[in-house]
Enzyme design. Structure first.
Site, PDB file in Angstrom:
ATOM      1  CE  LYS A 194      -2.021   1.772   4.019  1.00  0.00           C
ATOM      2  NZ  LYS A 194      -1.564   3.149   4.068  1.00  0.00           N
ATOM      3  CG  ASN A 195       2.523   2.528   3.556  1.00  0.00           C
ATOM      4  OD1 ASN A 195       1.378   2.957   3.411  1.00  0.00           O
ATOM      5  ND2 ASN A 195       2.989   2.112   4.724  1.00  0.00           N
ATOM      6  CB  CYS A 254      -4.973   5.900  10.794  1.00  0.00           C
ATOM      7  SG  CYS A 254      -5.400   4.423   9.873  1.00  0.00           S
ATOM      8  NE  ARG A 270      -0.684  10.129  10.287  1.00  0.00           N
ATOM      9  CZ  ARG A 270      -0.974   9.049   9.555  1.00  0.00           C
ATOM     10  NH1 ARG A 270      -2.183   8.548   9.560  1.00  0.00           N
ATOM     11  NH2 ARG A 270      -0.048   8.488   8.812  1.00  0.00           N
ATOM     12  N   PRO A 271       1.151  16.263  11.788  1.00  0.00           N
ATOM     13  CG  PRO A 271       3.220  16.892  12.680  1.00  0.00           C
ATOM     14  CD  PRO A 271       2.145  15.855  12.802  1.00  0.00           C
ATOM     15  CG  ASP A 320       2.296   1.555   9.328  1.00  0.00           C
ATOM     16  OD1 ASP A 320       1.810   2.432  10.060  1.00  0.00           O
ATOM     17  OD2 ASP A 320       2.456   1.698   8.108  1.00  0.00           O
ATOM     18  NE  ARG A 330      -7.637   3.882   4.966  1.00  0.00           N
ATOM     19  CZ  ARG A 330      -6.852   4.410   5.895  1.00  0.00           C
ATOM     20  NH1 ARG A 330      -7.294   4.582   7.118  1.00  0.00           N
ATOM     21  NH2 ARG A 330      -5.624   4.790   5.613  1.00  0.00           N
TER      22      ARG A 330
HETATM   23  C1  UD1 Z   1       4.598   7.274   9.063  1.00  0.00           C
HETATM   24  C2  UD1 Z   1       5.666   6.229   8.978  1.00  0.00           C
HETATM   25  C3  UD1 Z   1       5.314   5.315   7.857  1.00  0.00           C
HETATM   26  C4  UD1 Z   1       3.920   4.740   8.123  1.00  0.00           C
HETATM   27  C5  UD1 Z   1       2.893   5.857   8.380  1.00  0.00           C
HETATM   28  C6  UD1 Z   1       1.532   5.355   8.815  1.00  0.00           C
HETATM   29  C7  UD1 Z   1       8.013   6.633   9.539  1.00  0.00           C
HETATM   30  C8  UD1 Z   1       9.212   7.483   9.279  1.00  0.00           C
HETATM   31  N1  UD1 Z   1       6.938   6.910   8.804  1.00  0.00           N
HETATM   32  O1  UD1 Z   1       4.532   7.901   7.783  1.00  0.00           O
HETATM   33  O2  UD1 Z   1       6.278   4.301   7.727  1.00  0.00           O
HETATM   34  O3  UD1 Z   1       3.513   3.976   7.044  1.00  0.00           O
HETATM   35  O4  UD1 Z   1       3.374   6.716   9.393  1.00  0.00           O
HETATM   36  O5  UD1 Z   1       1.605   4.710  10.020  1.00  0.00           O
HETATM   37  O6  UD1 Z   1       8.055   5.728  10.361  1.00  0.00           O
HETATM   38  N2  UD1 Z   1       6.338  15.057  11.031  1.00  0.00           N
HETATM   39  C9  UD1 Z   1       6.366  16.389  11.335  1.00  0.00           C
HETATM   40  N3  UD1 Z   1       6.023  17.271  10.350  1.00  0.00           N
HETATM   41  C10 UD1 Z   1       5.646  16.881   9.104  1.00  0.00           C
HETATM   42  C11 UD1 Z   1       5.610  15.490   8.815  1.00  0.00           C
HETATM   43  C12 UD1 Z   1       5.947  14.604   9.814  1.00  0.00           C
HETATM   44  O7  UD1 Z   1       6.719  16.787  12.439  1.00  0.00           O
HETATM   45  O8  UD1 Z   1       5.362  17.730   8.244  1.00  0.00           O
HETATM   46  C13 UD1 Z   1       6.724  14.058  12.083  1.00  0.00           C
HETATM   47  C14 UD1 Z   1       5.513  13.294  12.587  1.00  0.00           C
HETATM   48  O9  UD1 Z   1       4.900  13.933  13.678  1.00  0.00           O
HETATM   49  C15 UD1 Z   1       6.114  11.951  12.959  1.00  0.00           C
HETATM   50  C16 UD1 Z   1       7.307  11.795  12.017  1.00  0.00           C
HETATM   51  O10 UD1 Z   1       7.560  13.092  11.498  1.00  0.00           O
HETATM   52  O11 UD1 Z   1       6.591  11.976  14.260  1.00  0.00           O
HETATM   53  C17 UD1 Z   1       7.091  10.798  10.876  1.00  0.00           C
HETATM   54  O12 UD1 Z   1       6.015  11.231  10.113  1.00  0.00           O
HETATM   55  P1  UD1 Z   1       5.834  10.802   8.582  1.00  0.00           P
HETATM   56  O13 UD1 Z   1       6.881   9.835   8.166  1.00  0.00           O
HETATM   57  O14 UD1 Z   1       5.618  12.019   7.790  1.00  0.00           O
HETATM   58  O15 UD1 Z   1       4.470  10.097   8.653  1.00  0.00           O
HETATM   59  P2  UD1 Z   1       3.866   9.322   7.545  1.00  0.00           P
HETATM   60  O16 UD1 Z   1       4.288   9.781   6.206  1.00  0.00           O
HETATM   61  O17 UD1 Z   1       2.403   9.358   7.844  1.00  0.00           O
END
Ligand code: UD1
Length: 407
Positions: free
Chosen positions: A22-23, A116, A121-122, A296, A386
């Site tokens: 998926k990712n 989710c 989630r910033p 995950d 999903r």
């Molecule tokens: C993350 C996981 C990904 C997983 C997904 C859903 C990591 C590095 N990434 O991806 O493997 O599939 O969750 O569970 O393990 N952050 C900020 N600002 C931003 C973006 C991110 O501060 O603009 C921080 C988040 O708060 C978090 C970290 O960065 O602590 C990782 O976030 P990110 O990798 O962006 O999240 P996903 O892409 O959703």
């Protein structure tokens, strides 16, 4: 909505094949928006998130055809339309519209992004990347007349911000250097796809160098899903004997190490892996960006710890990702949470009823329901669908007694 009714406690036995990731699939689909041509994608999983992403592409005028394991995406005649919020609010990957729409159409609304809700989630690093390449915020829309390469240093590895920055830079003017990137296998899959479209992208460690190019259609086979593979290996350990085919083992070192610490030993035959418990040990696991243990899979390990010897989970990526423990408590799983740590106690599980709290937490509940004697019900099955292709068929192949009902 749908619910799944499980008659649990049966021994599950048999073979499963891992689906496309998926990712990896989602960034590739959104990357097609940058290209002008027809792309051929093999092994795209047929899951809720992929369907929503393809529907968003169709709304821009992409022609999509699925033929056997292949999906063809024709992006020669795209035009901008405001993305449908009922789709963007369903999937987290709609954030990739920032990079892809700015690149192709020069605009993207600040949408309500979905996915989710296990934590706040910033997306500040995504927005900063857009601005660094020359975009402007104009009310609730981001616009860019042209995108121009720049140097971006991320304060922590973010999958989403890395993907968006690659999408912004791949067809921007000049060169972009990204520092401190996420290096998950799905990042490399996106790079491979874009390079097949004529891009010039090189990753060395956590640095990615991109020279902007015009992009044509490309070709890729989506890599196997290591989260799905880990989920079914865990299910096998909880419920019987499951052989998992085509698990991407080279992406799973940290996961396999944690299974081993719990007491699992592995057998490898042809393209199959199966795991058996040869001892029962306490496991303390810490999630962190790849190549460490993936966030995950921590919800998936919680019920496994509960039925073996208990354990501890520390999540350094999503510090609040423990809401699913309330759902697992309906099945007798005892836990204690403090800050970004959760202690999972060895528990006597029983049947129960709950609502899938999120994608992976929902799968954790389903695994527990399959392992517990008696009839359980999990509502909002769509949330689990999903991310898990052919879930019903795969579970039935193993001998699971399940029934899916519309609610
Ligand atoms: C993350 C996981 C990904 C997983 C997904 C859903 C990591 C590095 N990434 O991806 O493997 O599939 O969750 O569970 O393990 N952050 C900020 N600002 C931003 C973006 C991110 O501060 O603009 C921080 C988040 O708060 C978090 C970290 O960065 O602590 C990782 O976030 P990110 O990798 O962006 O999240 P996903 O892409 O959703």
């Amino acid at each position: 909505m749908k619910k799944i009714i499980v008659n649990g406690g049966r021994k599950l036995q048999g073979d499963l094949t891992v689906s496309g990731s998926k990712n990896a699939a989602l960034p590739i689909i959104f990357a097609c928006i940058l290209t002008n041509g027809v792309s051929e994608i093999d092994n795209l999983p047929d899951i809720g998130d992929v369907r929503a992403a393809l529907a968003l592409l169709s709304s821009f005028g992409a022609k999509i055809e699925r033929r056997g394991s292949l999906t063809f995406i024709d992006t020669r005649e795209l035009s901008y339309i405001d993305p449908d919020v009922s789709l963007t609010s369903k999937i987290r990957a709609s954030t990739y519209l920032l990079g892809s729409c700015l690149s192709r159409f020069g605009r993207c609304p600040m949408l309500i992004f979905g996915g989710c809700n296990f934590s706040y989630r910033p997306i500040d690093m995504h927005i900063d990347a857009c601005l660094a390449l020359g975009a402007h915020i104009d009310g609730d829309v981001i616009t860019a007349d042209r995108l121009k390469g720049n140097v971006i240093s991320f304060r922590c590895p973010s999958v989403g911000a890395t993907v968006n920055s690659i999408l912004l830079a791949a067809s921007a003017e000049g060169e972009t250097l990204l520092r401190g990137c996420a290096v998950e296998p799905h990042i490399d899959a996106l790079i491979d796809f874009l390079n097949s479209c004529g891009a010039s992208i090189i990753r060395q460690g956590r640095e990615i160098r991109i020279c902007g190019r015009e992009l044509h259609g490309g070709k890729i086979t989506v890599i196997g899903d290591y989260i799905e593979a880990g989920s079914y290996i865990a299910l096998g350990l909880m419920c019987g004997s499951v052989r998992v085919k085509n698990a991407p083992l080279s992406h799973m070192s940290a996961v396999l190490d944690c299974f081993s610490t719990l007491g699992a030993t592995f057998s490898f035959e042809d393209n199959f892996i199966s795991a058996h418990l040869s001892s029962k040990n306490f496991l303390s696991l810490t999630t962190a960006p790849y190549p460490a243990f993936p966030t995950d899979l921590q919800p998936i390990f919680a019920p496994l710890m509960a039925v073996i010897s208990g354990g501890e989970i520390i999540d350094t990526v999503w510090r609040e990702r423990f809401g699913y423990l309330d759902s697992l408590s309906h099945f007798g799983i005892l836990s204690h949470r403090e800050d970004n740590r959760a202690r999972i106690f060895r528990s006597k599980i029983h049947s129960g009823k709950t609502v899938a709290p999120d994608l992976r937490g929902g799968m954790a509940c389903l695994m527990t329901a399959l392992a517990a004697e008696g009839q359980s019900e999990i509502d909002s099955l769509e949330i689990i669908l999903r991310g898990y292709e052919n879930l019903e068929k795969k579970l039935r192949t193993l001998g699971a007694e399940i029934k899916i009902q519309d609610t």
